[in-house]
Design an enzyme around this catalytic site. Structure first.
Site, PDB file in Angstrom:
ATOM      1  N   HIS A 124      54.813  30.340 -26.769  1.00  0.00           N
ATOM      2  CA  HIS A 124      53.975  29.244 -26.293  1.00  0.00           C
ATOM      3  C   HIS A 124      52.534  29.522 -26.709  1.00  0.00           C
ATOM      4  CE1 HIS A 124      52.657  25.925 -23.866  1.00  0.00           C
ATOM      5  NE2 HIS A 124      51.721  26.692 -23.348  1.00  0.00           N
ATOM      6  N   MET A 166      61.494  21.349 -29.918  1.00  0.00           N
ATOM      7  CA  MET A 166      60.786  20.445 -29.006  1.00  0.00           C
ATOM      8  C   MET A 166      61.751  19.715 -28.068  1.00  0.00           C
ATOM      9  SD  MET A 166      57.810  21.174 -29.839  1.00  0.00           S
ATOM     10  CE  MET A 166      56.751  19.970 -29.084  1.00  0.00           C
ATOM     11  N   ASN A 200      61.067  32.182 -26.139  1.00  0.00           N
ATOM     12  CA  ASN A 200      60.200  31.091 -26.580  1.00  0.00           C
ATOM     13  C   ASN A 200      58.823  31.669 -26.889  1.00  0.00           C
ATOM     14  OD1 ASN A 200      59.420  28.354 -27.059  1.00  0.00           O
ATOM     15  ND2 ASN A 200      58.407  28.338 -25.075  1.00  0.00           N
ATOM     16  N   GLU A 253      50.888  34.200 -33.949  1.00  0.00           N
ATOM     17  CA  GLU A 253      52.301  33.990 -33.596  1.00  0.00           C
ATOM     18  C   GLU A 253      53.230  34.621 -34.629  1.00  0.00           C
ATOM     19  OE1 GLU A 253      52.776  29.715 -33.045  1.00  0.00           O
ATOM     20  OE2 GLU A 253      52.339  30.006 -30.916  1.00  0.00           O
ATOM     21  N   GLY A 260      58.651  25.031 -39.060  1.00  0.00           N
ATOM     22  CA  GLY A 260      59.323  26.316 -39.109  1.00  0.00           C
ATOM     23  C   GLY A 260      58.505  27.444 -39.703  1.00  0.00           C
ATOM     24  N   ASP A 294      57.856  26.999 -19.696  1.00  0.00           N
ATOM     25  CA  ASP A 294      56.813  27.958 -20.087  1.00  0.00           C
ATOM     26  C   ASP A 294      56.538  28.977 -18.979  1.00  0.00           C
ATOM     27  OD1 ASP A 294      56.528  26.563 -22.509  1.00  0.00           O
ATOM     28  OD2 ASP A 294      55.015  25.237 -21.657  1.00  0.00           O
TER      29      ASP A 294
HETATM   30  C1  GRF Z   1      54.228  27.042 -32.527  1.00  0.00           C
HETATM   31  O1  GRF Z   1      52.854  26.947 -32.541  1.00  0.00           O
HETATM   32  C2  GRF Z   1      54.727  27.424 -31.168  1.00  0.00           C
HETATM   33  O2  GRF Z   1      53.778  28.020 -30.371  1.00  0.00           O
HETATM   34  C3  GRF Z   1      55.149  26.137 -30.545  1.00  0.00           C
HETATM   35  O3  GRF Z   1      55.577  25.333 -31.605  1.00  0.00           O
HETATM   36  C4  GRF Z   1      54.912  25.721 -32.804  1.00  0.00           C
HETATM   37  C5  GRF Z   1      55.954  25.821 -33.889  1.00  0.00           C
HETATM   38  O4  GRF Z   1      55.419  25.884 -35.155  1.00  0.00           O
HETATM   39  N1  GRF Z   1      56.154  26.384 -29.532  1.00  0.00           N
HETATM   40  P1  GRF Z   1      56.345  26.168 -36.431  1.00  0.00           P
HETATM   41  O5  GRF Z   1      57.386  25.051 -36.518  1.00  0.00           O
HETATM   42  O6  GRF Z   1      56.973  27.504 -36.261  1.00  0.00           O
HETATM   43  O7  GRF Z   1      55.415  26.118 -37.601  1.00  0.00           O
END
Ligand code: GRF
Length: 214
Positions: free
Chosen positions: A110, A91, A108, A175, A13, A146
């Protein structure tokens, strides 16, 4: 009124934390109304609880089918009347019933410059291909994995000799900047999903907004 936003996680997270921090700092006008996990030990649940956000956990192993699990998730989430769903390391592949129920309201992120490298192992694939650029993309969720319309991408230059782990760390930092920013654009109505396209400031966007990072 801030957009009521549910965040769905399965793990650490760190993206969720970026949303929590951006809202707390006054940089993001979203109402983080609930955090959902399909895993009880997801560390993100602790992050949410610490921030005072309600949490829900339903384990998918307790259901006989994807559809039955998704129906249970919808029933729980809808108690919070979310206007936006943010998948942040969630996931699970979503059933068509789930995607239809929240059509145009699911985001989402990716870890690749889509449409390159949908699926897994994106960092190694970018390195193996000898790419100059790599990054991450925020997009609306459709039934194509995706593959939904893209909103915002963040790119960085791959360093010579960089490992997949090093690249992943740098991409994650990107991100944490682009995901809250993109969700804020959707929450404020500047970006909408219409007829299968992302409409950005009133214009249908063939390409996402692209930001470059170090
Ligand atoms: C991220 O790198 C995202 O791109 C992928 O899952 C990862 C989640 O990481 N979909 P986190 O749980 O937010 O640290």
């Amino acid at each position: 009124m801030a957009c009521r936003t549910a965040i769905l996680i399965s793990g650490s997270g760190t993206n969720l934390q970026a949303f929590i921090d951006a809202v707390a700092a006054g940089n993001l006008d979203l109402d983080l109304c609930v955090v959902f996990s399909n895993k009880p030990d997801a560390y993100g649940l602790q992050r949410a609880a610490k921030a005072g956000i309600p949490t829900i956990c339903i384990e998918h192993g307790d259901f006989e089918s994807r559809e039955a699990f998704d129906r249970a998730v919808i029933a729980e989430l809808d108690r919070f009347e979310p206007e936006l769903l943010v998948l942040a390391g969630f996931m699970r592949i979503l059933s068509s019933g789930f995607v239809e129920h929240y059509e145009g309201k699911i985001l989402n992120i990716h870890p690749a410059l889509l449409p390159k490298y949908p699926g897994l192992d994106t960092h190694q694939r970018a390195l193996d291909a000898g790419d100059e650029w790599h990054g991450s993309t925020v997009h609306f969720v459709t039934e194509e994995l995706d593959g939904g319309p893209r909103i915002l991408a963040g790119r960085l230059r791959i360093h010579p000799g960089e490992s997949a782990d090093e690249l992943q760390t740098r991409v994650q930092a990107v991100e944490h900047r682009i995901y809250p920013a993109a969700a804020g654009l959707v929450g404020s109505g500047r970006v909408v999903f219409r007829d299968g396209d992302a409409i950005i400031d009133g214009k249908s966007a063939a390409e996402p907004v692209l930001k470059t990072y170090d």
